[in-house]
Design a protein around this motif. Structure first.
Motif, PDB file in Angstrom:
ATOM      1  N   THR A  74      83.226  18.132 -11.254  1.00  0.00           N
ATOM      2  CA  THR A  74      82.444  18.055 -10.014  1.00  0.00           C
ATOM      3  C   THR A  74      81.703  19.363  -9.762  1.00  0.00           C
ATOM      4  N   ALA A  75      82.358  20.487 -10.033  1.00  0.00           N
ATOM      5  CA  ALA A  75      81.701  21.791  -9.862  1.00  0.00           C
ATOM      6  C   ALA A  75      80.486  21.901 -10.779  1.00  0.00           C
ATOM      7  N   TYR A  76      80.629  21.467 -12.034  1.00  0.00           N
ATOM      8  CA  TYR A  76      79.498  21.500 -12.960  1.00  0.00           C
ATOM      9  C   TYR A  76      78.378  20.571 -12.485  1.00  0.00           C
ATOM     10  N   ALA A  77      78.737  19.403 -11.988  1.00  0.00           N
ATOM     11  CA  ALA A  77      77.732  18.438 -11.550  1.00  0.00           C
ATOM     12  C   ALA A  77      76.918  18.980 -10.383  1.00  0.00           C
ATOM     13  N   ILE A  78      77.585  19.574  -9.401  1.00  0.00           N
ATOM     14  CA  ILE A  78      76.871  20.117  -8.240  1.00  0.00           C
ATOM     15  C   ILE A  78      76.018  21.309  -8.660  1.00  0.00           C
ATOM     16  N   SER A  79      76.544  22.153  -9.547  1.00  0.00           N
ATOM     17  CA  SER A  79      75.764  23.290 -10.039  1.00  0.00           C
ATOM     18  C   SER A  79      74.500  22.815 -10.746  1.00  0.00           C
ATOM     19  N   PHE A  80      74.645  21.758 -11.528  1.00  0.00           N
ATOM     20  CA  PHE A  80      73.479  21.197 -12.214  1.00  0.00           C
ATOM     21  C   PHE A  80      72.442  20.695 -11.208  1.00  0.00           C
ATOM     22  N   LEU A  81      72.897  20.025 -10.158  1.00  0.00           N
ATOM     23  CA  LEU A  81      71.974  19.510  -9.147  1.00  0.00           C
ATOM     24  C   LEU A  81      71.235  20.647  -8.442  1.00  0.00           C
ATOM     25  N   LEU A  82      71.931  21.728  -8.135  1.00  0.00           N
ATOM     26  CA  LEU A  82      71.296  22.873  -7.488  1.00  0.00           C
ATOM     27  C   LEU A  82      70.240  23.500  -8.394  1.00  0.00           C
ATOM     28  N   ALA A  83      70.593  23.711  -9.654  1.00  0.00           N
ATOM     29  CA  ALA A  83      69.637  24.289 -10.599  1.00  0.00           C
ATOM     30  C   ALA A  83      68.458  23.351 -10.823  1.00  0.00           C
ATOM     31  N   PHE A  84      68.745  22.069 -10.935  1.00  0.00           N
ATOM     32  CA  PHE A  84      67.693  21.080 -11.167  1.00  0.00           C
ATOM     33  C   PHE A  84      66.702  21.046 -10.009  1.00  0.00           C
ATOM     34  N   ALA A  85      67.211  21.119  -8.761  1.00  0.00           N
ATOM     35  CA  ALA A  85      66.339  21.093  -7.590  1.00  0.00           C
ATOM     36  C   ALA A  85      65.401  22.296  -7.582  1.00  0.00           C
ATOM     37  N   SER A  86      65.921  23.468  -7.910  1.00  0.00           N
ATOM     38  CA  SER A  86      65.091  24.672  -7.930  1.00  0.00           C
ATOM     39  C   SER A  86      64.030  24.607  -9.022  1.00  0.00           C
ATOM     40  N   VAL A  87      64.420  24.152 -10.195  1.00  0.00           N
ATOM     41  CA  VAL A  87      63.476  24.053 -11.304  1.00  0.00           C
ATOM     42  C   VAL A  87      62.378  23.039 -11.007  1.00  0.00           C
ATOM     43  N   ILE A  88      62.748  21.917 -10.407  1.00  0.00           N
ATOM     44  CA  ILE A  88      61.767  20.884 -10.070  1.00  0.00           C
ATOM     45  C   ILE A  88      60.725  21.427  -9.100  1.00  0.00           C
ATOM     46  N   CYS A  89      61.162  22.197  -8.108  1.00  0.00           N
ATOM     47  CA  CYS A  89      60.216  22.779  -7.155  1.00  0.00           C
ATOM     48  C   CYS A  89      59.186  23.639  -7.868  1.00  0.00           C
ATOM     49  N   ILE A  90      59.644  24.495  -8.754  1.00  0.00           N
ATOM     50  CA  ILE A  90      58.737  25.395  -9.473  1.00  0.00           C
ATOM     51  C   ILE A  90      57.800  24.622 -10.394  1.00  0.00           C
ATOM     52  N   VAL A  91      58.325  23.610 -11.080  1.00  0.00           N
ATOM     53  CA  VAL A  91      57.504  22.817 -11.993  1.00  0.00           C
ATOM     54  C   VAL A  91      56.430  22.047 -11.242  1.00  0.00           C
ATOM     55  N   VAL A  92      56.797  21.456 -10.107  1.00  0.00           N
ATOM     56  CA  VAL A  92      55.824  20.683  -9.319  1.00  0.00           C
ATOM     57  C   VAL A  92      54.686  21.574  -8.850  1.00  0.00           C
ATOM     58  N   VAL A  93      55.009  22.770  -8.373  1.00  0.00           N
ATOM     59  CA  VAL A  93      53.968  23.691  -7.930  1.00  0.00           C
ATOM     60  C   VAL A  93      53.072  24.101  -9.096  1.00  0.00           C
ATOM     61  N   ALA A  94      53.675  24.379 -10.248  1.00  0.00           N
ATOM     62  CA  ALA A  94      52.888  24.778 -11.416  1.00  0.00           C
ATOM     63  C   ALA A  94      51.958  23.666 -11.872  1.00  0.00           C
ATOM     64  N   VAL A  95      52.393  22.433 -11.746  1.00  0.00           N
ATOM     65  CA  VAL A  95      51.564  21.291 -12.166  1.00  0.00           C
ATOM     66  C   VAL A  95      50.442  21.037 -11.181  1.00  0.00           C
ATOM     67  N   LEU A  96      50.742  21.134  -9.886  1.00  0.00           N
ATOM     68  CA  LEU A  96      49.747  20.805  -8.860  1.00  0.00           C
ATOM     69  C   LEU A  96      48.738  21.920  -8.642  1.00  0.00           C
ATOM     70  N   ARG A  97      49.103  23.137  -9.000  1.00  0.00           N
ATOM     71  CA  ARG A  97      48.200  24.261  -8.761  1.00  0.00           C
ATOM     72  C   ARG A  97      46.951  24.142  -9.626  1.00  0.00           C
ATOM     73  N   PRO A  98      45.757  24.256  -9.020  1.00  0.00           N
ATOM     74  CA  PRO A  98      44.518  24.165  -9.811  1.00  0.00           C
ATOM     75  C   PRO A  98      44.461  25.252 -10.869  1.00  0.00           C
ATOM     76  N   LYS A  99      43.902  24.903 -12.033  1.00  0.00           N
ATOM     77  CA  LYS A  99      43.836  25.858 -13.133  1.00  0.00           C
ATOM     78  C   LYS A  99      42.934  27.041 -12.848  1.00  0.00           C
ATOM     79  N   ASN A 100      41.958  26.852 -11.948  1.00  0.00           N
ATOM     80  CA  ASN A 100      41.051  27.950 -11.646  1.00  0.00           C
ATOM     81  C   ASN A 100      41.599  28.902 -10.615  1.00  0.00           C
ATOM     82  N   GLU A 101      42.828  28.635 -10.096  1.00  0.00           N
ATOM     83  CA  GLU A 101      43.441  29.557  -9.150  1.00  0.00           C
ATOM     84  C   GLU A 101      44.051  30.725  -9.908  1.00  0.00           C
ATOM     85  N   SER A 102      43.771  31.936  -9.468  1.00  0.00           N
ATOM     86  CA  SER A 102      44.323  33.116 -10.126  1.00  0.00           C
ATOM     87  C   SER A 102      45.632  33.493  -9.475  1.00  0.00           C
TER      88      SER A 102
END
Length: 262
Positions: free
Chosen positions: A234-262
């Motif tokens: 259970t500890a591993y499962a919750i840790s995975f969910l926490l890490a997954f949530a943080s990574v998803i946030c960063i990935v979504v922003v990187a994908v949605l950010r326009p390429k011409n933004e510096s």
């Protein structure tokens, strides 16, 4: 030399980040999705995840409003004590979260705290309840939005804002049509960092929440409790969910950010 430096950097990141996180993922899925299924079947775990979401979202919203406001104040205005305010903003990054939690406990303790007794008489409970957890989480994530927005405000300058004002735009119109669109991606990144920091907060929240099972536990405190009580899956499962949530946030922003933004 360049190749050696690259190998050192990659090796450092692998040893410090990729390998430990990879082990958490590996242990989580040792037996398929059993660990995740068992975690979601536990009402105390589900409550802790909901509490983490509530505390994190409210804390991020508070830091969003005050972070943008303080950033504009620091960059666009001159006032006495400006340097002191800028230095105080970085205090949460240099002070241990445990110290933050203890400080809040001393101030808002309902028995002998500076303000706690008076608030308790008025029926307001801070310590060992959601408001205290929100305060602690907000404090530790305070600088993240500000430190993302301030450099962008300094870089874009205020020429467009003054031009809009000279054409008759009100301060609200300048803020809504000029300032905020110019710093939108800095705000987004600051919010993402603040959200990731809020989701993973442990020390301050543990002290002010009391870590009450089924009431004031968050996901991070559940990880500690389950691991110490030999419920590692259970500890591993919750840790995975926490890490997954943080990574998803960063990935979504990187994908949605326009390429011409510096």
């Amino acid at each position: 030399m360049r190749l050696v430096l690259r190998l050192l950097v990659v090796g450092y990141l692998v040893m410090l980040v990729a390998w430990p996180v990879g082990l958490v993922v590996t242990h989580t899925f040792d037996h398929g999705f059993t660990a995740l299924d068992n975690a979601f079947a536990d009402p105390n775990v589900v409550h802790a995840l909901k509490m983490t979401a509530i505390v994190s979202v409210i804390s991020v919203l508070i830091n969003l409003v005050f972070g943008v406001t303080i950033s504009i104040l620091l960059v666009r205005y001159e006032f006495w004590g400006k340097r002191a305010l800028s230095a105080l903003i970085d205090v949460p990054l240099s002070v241990s979260p445990v110290v933050v939690g203890l400080s809040l406990l001393l101030v808002y303790n309902p028995i002998n705290g500076w303000f706690g007794a008076g608030l308790a008489d008025a029926g307001i409970k801070i310590i060992f309840s959601t408001p205290g957890m929100i305060m602690a989480t907000t404090f530790v994530a305070l600088p993240l939005v500000i430190r993302e927005v301030v450099p962008v405000l300094e870089e874009i300058g205020d020429d467009q804002e003054w031009a809009a004002r000279s054409l008759g735009a009100s301060p609200v119109q300048v803020l809504r049509r000029i300032t905020l669109p110019s710093i939108k991606w800095a705000i987004v990144y600051g919010v993402v960092l603040a959200l990731a920091r809020s989701i993973g907060e442990f020390g301050a929240v543990k002290i002010v929440s009391g870590n009450i099972v089924g009431s004031t536990q968050t996901a991070t405190t559940v990880v500690e409790e389950r691991y110490q009580n030999f419920d590692q899956p259970t500890a591993y499962a919750i840790s995975f969910l926490l890490a997954f949530a943080s990574v998803i946030c960063i990935v979504v922003v990187a994908v949605l950010r326009p390429k011409n933004e510096s």
